[in-house]
Design a protein around this motif. Structure first.
Motif, PDB file in Angstrom:
ATOM      1  N   GLY A 137       0.794  -1.225   0.000  1.00 17.03           N
ATOM      2  CA  GLY A 137       0.000   0.000   0.000  1.00 17.03           C
ATOM      3  C   GLY A 137       0.823   1.270   0.000  1.00 17.03           C
ATOM      4  O   GLY A 137       0.553   2.209  -0.756  1.00 17.03           O
ATOM      5  N   HIS A 138       1.846   1.316   0.816  1.00 15.63           N
ATOM      6  CA  HIS A 138       2.652   2.530   0.950  1.00 15.63           C
ATOM      7  C   HIS A 138       3.390   2.855  -0.348  1.00 15.63           C
ATOM      8  O   HIS A 138       3.309   3.971  -0.872  1.00 15.63           O
ATOM      9  CB  HIS A 138       3.676   2.377   2.075  1.00 15.63           C
ATOM     10  N   LEU A 139       4.130   1.872  -0.864  1.00 15.28           N
ATOM     11  CA  LEU A 139       4.948   2.105  -2.054  1.00 15.28           C
ATOM     12  C   LEU A 139       4.084   2.357  -3.291  1.00 15.28           C
ATOM     13  O   LEU A 139       4.357   3.266  -4.077  1.00 15.28           O
ATOM     14  CB  LEU A 139       5.871   0.908  -2.289  1.00 15.28           C
ATOM     15  N   THR A 140       3.031   1.558  -3.447  1.00 12.07           N
ATOM     16  CA  THR A 140       2.151   1.732  -4.609  1.00 12.07           C
ATOM     17  C   THR A 140       1.488   3.098  -4.595  1.00 12.07           C
ATOM     18  O   THR A 140       1.458   3.801  -5.618  1.00 12.07           O
ATOM     19  CB  THR A 140       1.076   0.629  -4.644  1.00 12.07           C
ATOM     20  N   SER A 141       0.962   3.501  -3.447  1.00 13.50           N
ATOM     21  CA  SER A 141       0.279   4.792  -3.374  1.00 13.50           C
ATOM     22  C   SER A 141       1.259   5.955  -3.555  1.00 13.50           C
ATOM     23  O   SER A 141       0.919   6.973  -4.174  1.00 13.50           O
ATOM     24  CB  SER A 141      -0.483   4.920  -2.050  1.00 13.50           C
ATOM     25  N   TYR A 142       2.463   5.817  -3.037  1.00 12.15           N
ATOM     26  CA  TYR A 142       3.469   6.865  -3.254  1.00 12.15           C
ATOM     27  C   TYR A 142       3.766   6.994  -4.749  1.00 12.15           C
ATOM     28  O   TYR A 142       3.855   8.109  -5.288  1.00 12.15           O
ATOM     29  CB  TYR A 142       4.748   6.535  -2.489  1.00 12.15           C
ATOM     30  N   ASN A 143       3.906   5.860  -5.426  1.00 10.33           N
ATOM     31  CA  ASN A 143       4.184   5.886  -6.859  1.00 10.33           C
ATOM     32  C   ASN A 143       3.065   6.578  -7.624  1.00 10.33           C
ATOM     33  O   ASN A 143       3.309   7.434  -8.486  1.00 10.33           O
ATOM     34  CB  ASN A 143       4.371   4.456  -7.373  1.00 10.33           C
ATOM     35  N   PHE A 144       1.811   6.237  -7.297  1.00 16.56           N
ATOM     36  CA  PHE A 144       0.690   6.812  -8.031  1.00 16.56           C
ATOM     37  C   PHE A 144       0.488   8.296  -7.739  1.00 16.56           C
ATOM     38  O   PHE A 144       0.168   9.069  -8.645  1.00 16.56           O
ATOM     39  CB  PHE A 144      -0.595   6.029  -7.729  1.00 16.56           C
ATOM     40  N   ILE A 256      -6.432   6.078 -25.302  1.00 14.30           N
ATOM     41  CA  ILE A 256      -7.181   7.142 -25.979  1.00 14.30           C
ATOM     42  C   ILE A 256      -6.812   8.514 -25.419  1.00 14.30           C
ATOM     43  O   ILE A 256      -6.551   9.456 -26.177  1.00 14.30           O
ATOM     44  CB  ILE A 256      -8.703   6.891 -25.852  1.00 14.30           C
ATOM     45  N   THR A 257      -6.799   8.647 -24.091  1.00  5.41           N
ATOM     46  CA  THR A 257      -6.535   9.966 -23.494  1.00  5.41           C
ATOM     47  C   THR A 257      -5.082  10.392 -23.641  1.00  5.41           C
ATOM     48  O   THR A 257      -4.782  11.587 -23.561  1.00  5.41           O
ATOM     49  CB  THR A 257      -6.933   9.990 -22.007  1.00  5.41           C
ATOM     50  N   SER A 258      -4.181   9.446 -23.869  1.00  9.95           N
ATOM     51  CA  SER A 258      -2.783   9.826 -24.119  1.00  9.95           C
ATOM     52  C   SER A 258      -2.648  10.519 -25.470  1.00  9.95           C
ATOM     53  O   SER A 258      -1.706  11.284 -25.701  1.00  9.95           O
ATOM     54  CB  SER A 258      -1.878   8.590 -24.078  1.00  9.95           C
ATOM     55  N   ILE A 259      -3.625  10.264 -26.340  1.00  7.78           N
ATOM     56  CA  ILE A 259      -3.627  10.885 -27.670  1.00  7.78           C
ATOM     57  C   ILE A 259      -4.432  12.184 -27.671  1.00  7.78           C
ATOM     58  O   ILE A 259      -4.001  13.197 -28.233  1.00  7.78           O
ATOM     59  CB  ILE A 259      -4.206   9.907 -28.719  1.00  7.78           C
ATOM     60  N   THR A 260      -5.599  12.147 -27.010  1.00 11.40           N
ATOM     61  CA  THR A 260      -6.502  13.303 -27.057  1.00 11.40           C
ATOM     62  C   THR A 260      -6.083  14.421 -26.106  1.00 11.40           C
ATOM     63  O   THR A 260      -6.417  15.584 -26.326  1.00 11.40           O
ATOM     64  CB  THR A 260      -7.936  12.877 -26.696  1.00 11.40           C
ATOM     65  N   GLY A 261      -5.361  14.092 -25.018  1.00 10.45           N
ATOM     66  CA  GLY A 261      -4.965  15.101 -24.040  1.00 10.45           C
ATOM     67  C   GLY A 261      -6.133  15.489 -23.149  1.00 10.45           C
ATOM     68  O   GLY A 261      -7.188  14.863 -23.148  1.00 10.45           O
ATOM     69  N   GLY A 262      -5.951  16.558 -22.364  1.00 12.43           N
ATOM     70  CA  GLY A 262      -6.998  16.987 -21.432  1.00 12.43           C
ATOM     71  C   GLY A 262      -7.108  16.019 -20.266  1.00 12.43           C
ATOM     72  O   GLY A 262      -6.103  15.615 -19.670  1.00 12.43           O
ATOM     73  N   LYS A 263      -8.317  15.621 -19.932  1.00 12.75           N
ATOM     74  CA  LYS A 263      -8.538  14.679 -18.834  1.00 12.75           C
ATOM     75  C   LYS A 263      -7.944  13.319 -19.223  1.00 12.75           C
ATOM     76  O   LYS A 263      -8.115  12.858 -20.357  1.00 12.75           O
ATOM     77  CB  LYS A 263     -10.030  14.555 -18.544  1.00 12.75           C
ATOM     78  N   ARG A 264      -7.254  12.704 -18.262  1.00 12.86           N
ATOM     79  CA  ARG A 264      -6.499  11.493 -18.592  1.00 12.86           C
ATOM     80  C   ARG A 264      -6.854  10.321 -17.678  1.00 12.86           C
ATOM     81  O   ARG A 264      -7.244  10.509 -16.529  1.00 12.86           O
ATOM     82  CB  ARG A 264      -4.996  11.752 -18.472  1.00 12.86           C
ATOM     83  N   ALA A 265      -6.661   9.112 -18.211  1.00 13.24           N
ATOM     84  CA  ALA A 265      -6.746   7.879 -17.430  1.00 13.24           C
ATOM     85  C   ALA A 265      -5.350   7.274 -17.388  1.00 13.24           C
ATOM     86  O   ALA A 265      -4.648   7.270 -18.404  1.00 13.24           O
ATOM     87  CB  ALA A 265      -7.722   6.902 -18.069  1.00 13.24           C
ATOM     88  N   LYS A 266      -4.951   6.792 -16.204  1.00 15.69           N
ATOM     89  CA  LYS A 266      -3.598   6.253 -16.078  1.00 15.69           C
ATOM     90  C   LYS A 266      -3.581   4.972 -15.239  1.00 15.69           C
ATOM     91  O   LYS A 266      -4.274   4.855 -14.234  1.00 15.69           O
ATOM     92  CB  LYS A 266      -2.662   7.285 -15.447  1.00 15.69           C
ATOM     93  N   PHE A 267      -2.776   4.036 -15.697  1.00 14.30           N
ATOM     94  CA  PHE A 267      -2.527   2.785 -14.975  1.00 14.30           C
ATOM     95  C   PHE A 267      -1.038   2.481 -15.047  1.00 14.30           C
ATOM     96  O   PHE A 267      -0.376   2.807 -16.028  1.00 14.30           O
ATOM     97  CB  PHE A 267      -3.310   1.622 -15.601  1.00 14.30           C
ATOM     98  N   GLU A 268      -0.544   1.847 -14.002  1.00  7.61           N
ATOM     99  CA  GLU A 268       0.819   1.328 -14.032  1.00  7.61           C
ATOM    100  C   GLU A 268       0.928   0.176 -13.046  1.00  7.61           C
ATOM    101  O   GLU A 268       0.326   0.214 -11.964  1.00  7.61           O
ATOM    102  CB  GLU A 268       1.841   2.411 -13.659  1.00  7.61           C
ATOM    103  N   ALA A 269       1.664  -0.846 -13.422  1.00  7.91           N
ATOM    104  CA  ALA A 269       1.989  -1.927 -12.486  1.00  7.91           C
ATOM    105  C   ALA A 269       3.249  -1.502 -11.752  1.00  7.91           C
ATOM    106  O   ALA A 269       4.354  -1.572 -12.301  1.00  7.91           O
ATOM    107  CB  ALA A 269       2.207  -3.230 -13.234  1.00  7.91           C
ATOM    108  N   THR A 270       3.071  -1.014 -10.531  1.00  9.19           N
ATOM    109  CA  THR A 270       4.205  -0.464  -9.782  1.00  9.19           C
ATOM    110  C   THR A 270       5.355  -1.458  -9.695  1.00  9.19           C
ATOM    111  O   THR A 270       6.524  -1.099  -9.868  1.00  9.19           O
ATOM    112  CB  THR A 270       3.757  -0.053  -8.369  1.00  9.19           C
ATOM    113  N   GLY A 271       5.030  -2.724  -9.471  1.00  5.42           N
ATOM    114  CA  GLY A 271       6.064  -3.746  -9.330  1.00  5.42           C
ATOM    115  C   GLY A 271       6.865  -4.001 -10.583  1.00  5.42           C
ATOM    116  O   GLY A 271       7.915  -4.661 -10.529  1.00  5.42           O
TER     117      GLY A 271
END
Length: 328
Positions: A137-144, A256-271
């Motif tokens: 929880g700590h490391l993942t939330s810090y990353n995000f 899609i949002t990485s192309i259109t810009g503005g409001k964005r959605a983001k995901f990453e596998a911290t590990g």
């Protein structure tokens, strides 16, 4: 010294009943590895998802019919038992903690980790129960919040699932970064979330936070129960929806949002980050703890032989903060 140890072994994918206590070979450290006598390990929502083998496309990484790494668990804390011939940064008896990432294997009496992996000495005033949860929880939330969301002082951050492992850490880290924090939880857990520093708490059982009039710079959905589509209306023009829960719609929206810009959605596998980066972030998290700004909320602790019971509790959705597995 015995060459055997007790460990939890996943005999396949499915319910918590696939997790069995077995006697297996104790690992031997390679030249660059440290053998750790595990005192505590974390049991997490991510572990429970891995156990089910869902989403199915994740099996391309973790194993098609059953886990490639049969011993689950990633977060750990323990004592150095033995050293590989080339290890120089640790000594026998050191109290250490860290994360095995895709190496798993933490739900056991012993594990091995590379010296240059995600492993550090424990601060003197950090106990084993707290330490084993740091890389979840700590490391993942810090990353995000810090690395991906780049939270700045004065920004408005909403945290969905604010009473869970990631959420309880996120509330505190977001406050440390200077944000105005709104937590979403049940009424039963509102007091906990408020005590961790949340400026406001929304009871999801009474109020749909996605229908509110307040706008946020960042919505951090720690449990993946919402979506970019659902929260788009409450994001500021350049706001972002972040979630560590892997789902196809989120990957689609991120593209899609990485192309259109503005409001964005983001995901990453911290590990999936390189160990050096993860270790540096973990060191940053420890500094927040040393500054007195980060508490570890522990809900329940289970002995190693009851990992299946711990998973049943996690699956119930009633978990507050962290669940810890301990070796007697």
């Amino acid at each position: 010294m015995s060459k055997k140890m007790n460990a939890i072994v996943a005999i396949g994918y499915g319910s918590p009943e696939v997790l069995k206590l077995k006697e297996v070979n104790k690992p031997e450290p390679k030249a660059n590895e440290v053998l750790v006598k595990v005192k505590t390990a974390s049991a997490t929502k991510a572990d429970a998802m891995m156990r089910t083998g869902k989403p199915y496309f994740a099996r391309l990484i973790i194993g098609i019919k059953k886990p490639k790494k049969e011993i689950p668990g990633t977060g750990f804390a323990g004592v150095v038992e033995a050293l590989g011939s080339e290890v120089s940064n640790f000594k026998v008896g050191d109290r250490i903690f860290g994360e095995t990432a895709f190496g798993f294997s933490a739900n056991a009496e012993y594990l091995v980790v590379p010296e240059d992996g995600i492993v550090m000495r424990m601060p003197e005033n950090l106990d084993f129960s707290e330490a084993s949860s740091y890389a979840d929880g700590h490391l993942t939330s810090y990353n995000f919040l810090k690395e991906i969301g780049k939270v700045k002082p004065g920004q408005k951050v909403l945290i969905n699932g604010a009473s869970g492992s990631l959420g309880t850490a996120a509330v505190q880290i977001a406050k440390h970064l200077g944000a105005h924090v709104t937590g979403v939880s049940s009424h039963r857990n509102a007091g906990l979330v408020k005590s961790l520093g949340a400026d406001e708490v929304i009871d999801y059982q009474k109020t749909d936070f996605t229908k509110g009039s307040e706008e946020y710079d960042l919505v951090y959905d720690t449990i993946g129960k919402s979506s970019f589509k659902a929260v788009k209306g409450i994001l500021k023009p350049n706001g972002a929806y972040l979630s560590p829960v892997l789902q196809f719609p989120l990957l689609r929206d991120m593209l899609i949002t990485s192309i259109t810009g503005g409001k964005r959605a983001k995901f990453e596998a911290t590990g999936a980050n390189k160990p050096a980066k993860l270790k540096a972030m973990l060191a940053d998290v420890v500094e927040i703890f040393k500054a007195g700004k980060l508490k570890t909320v522990i809900d329940r602790q289970y002995p190693l032989e009851k990992v299946a019971e711990a998973h049943r509790y996690i699956d119930s959705g009633r978990k507050k903060g962290n669940v810890v597995i301990y070796n007697a």
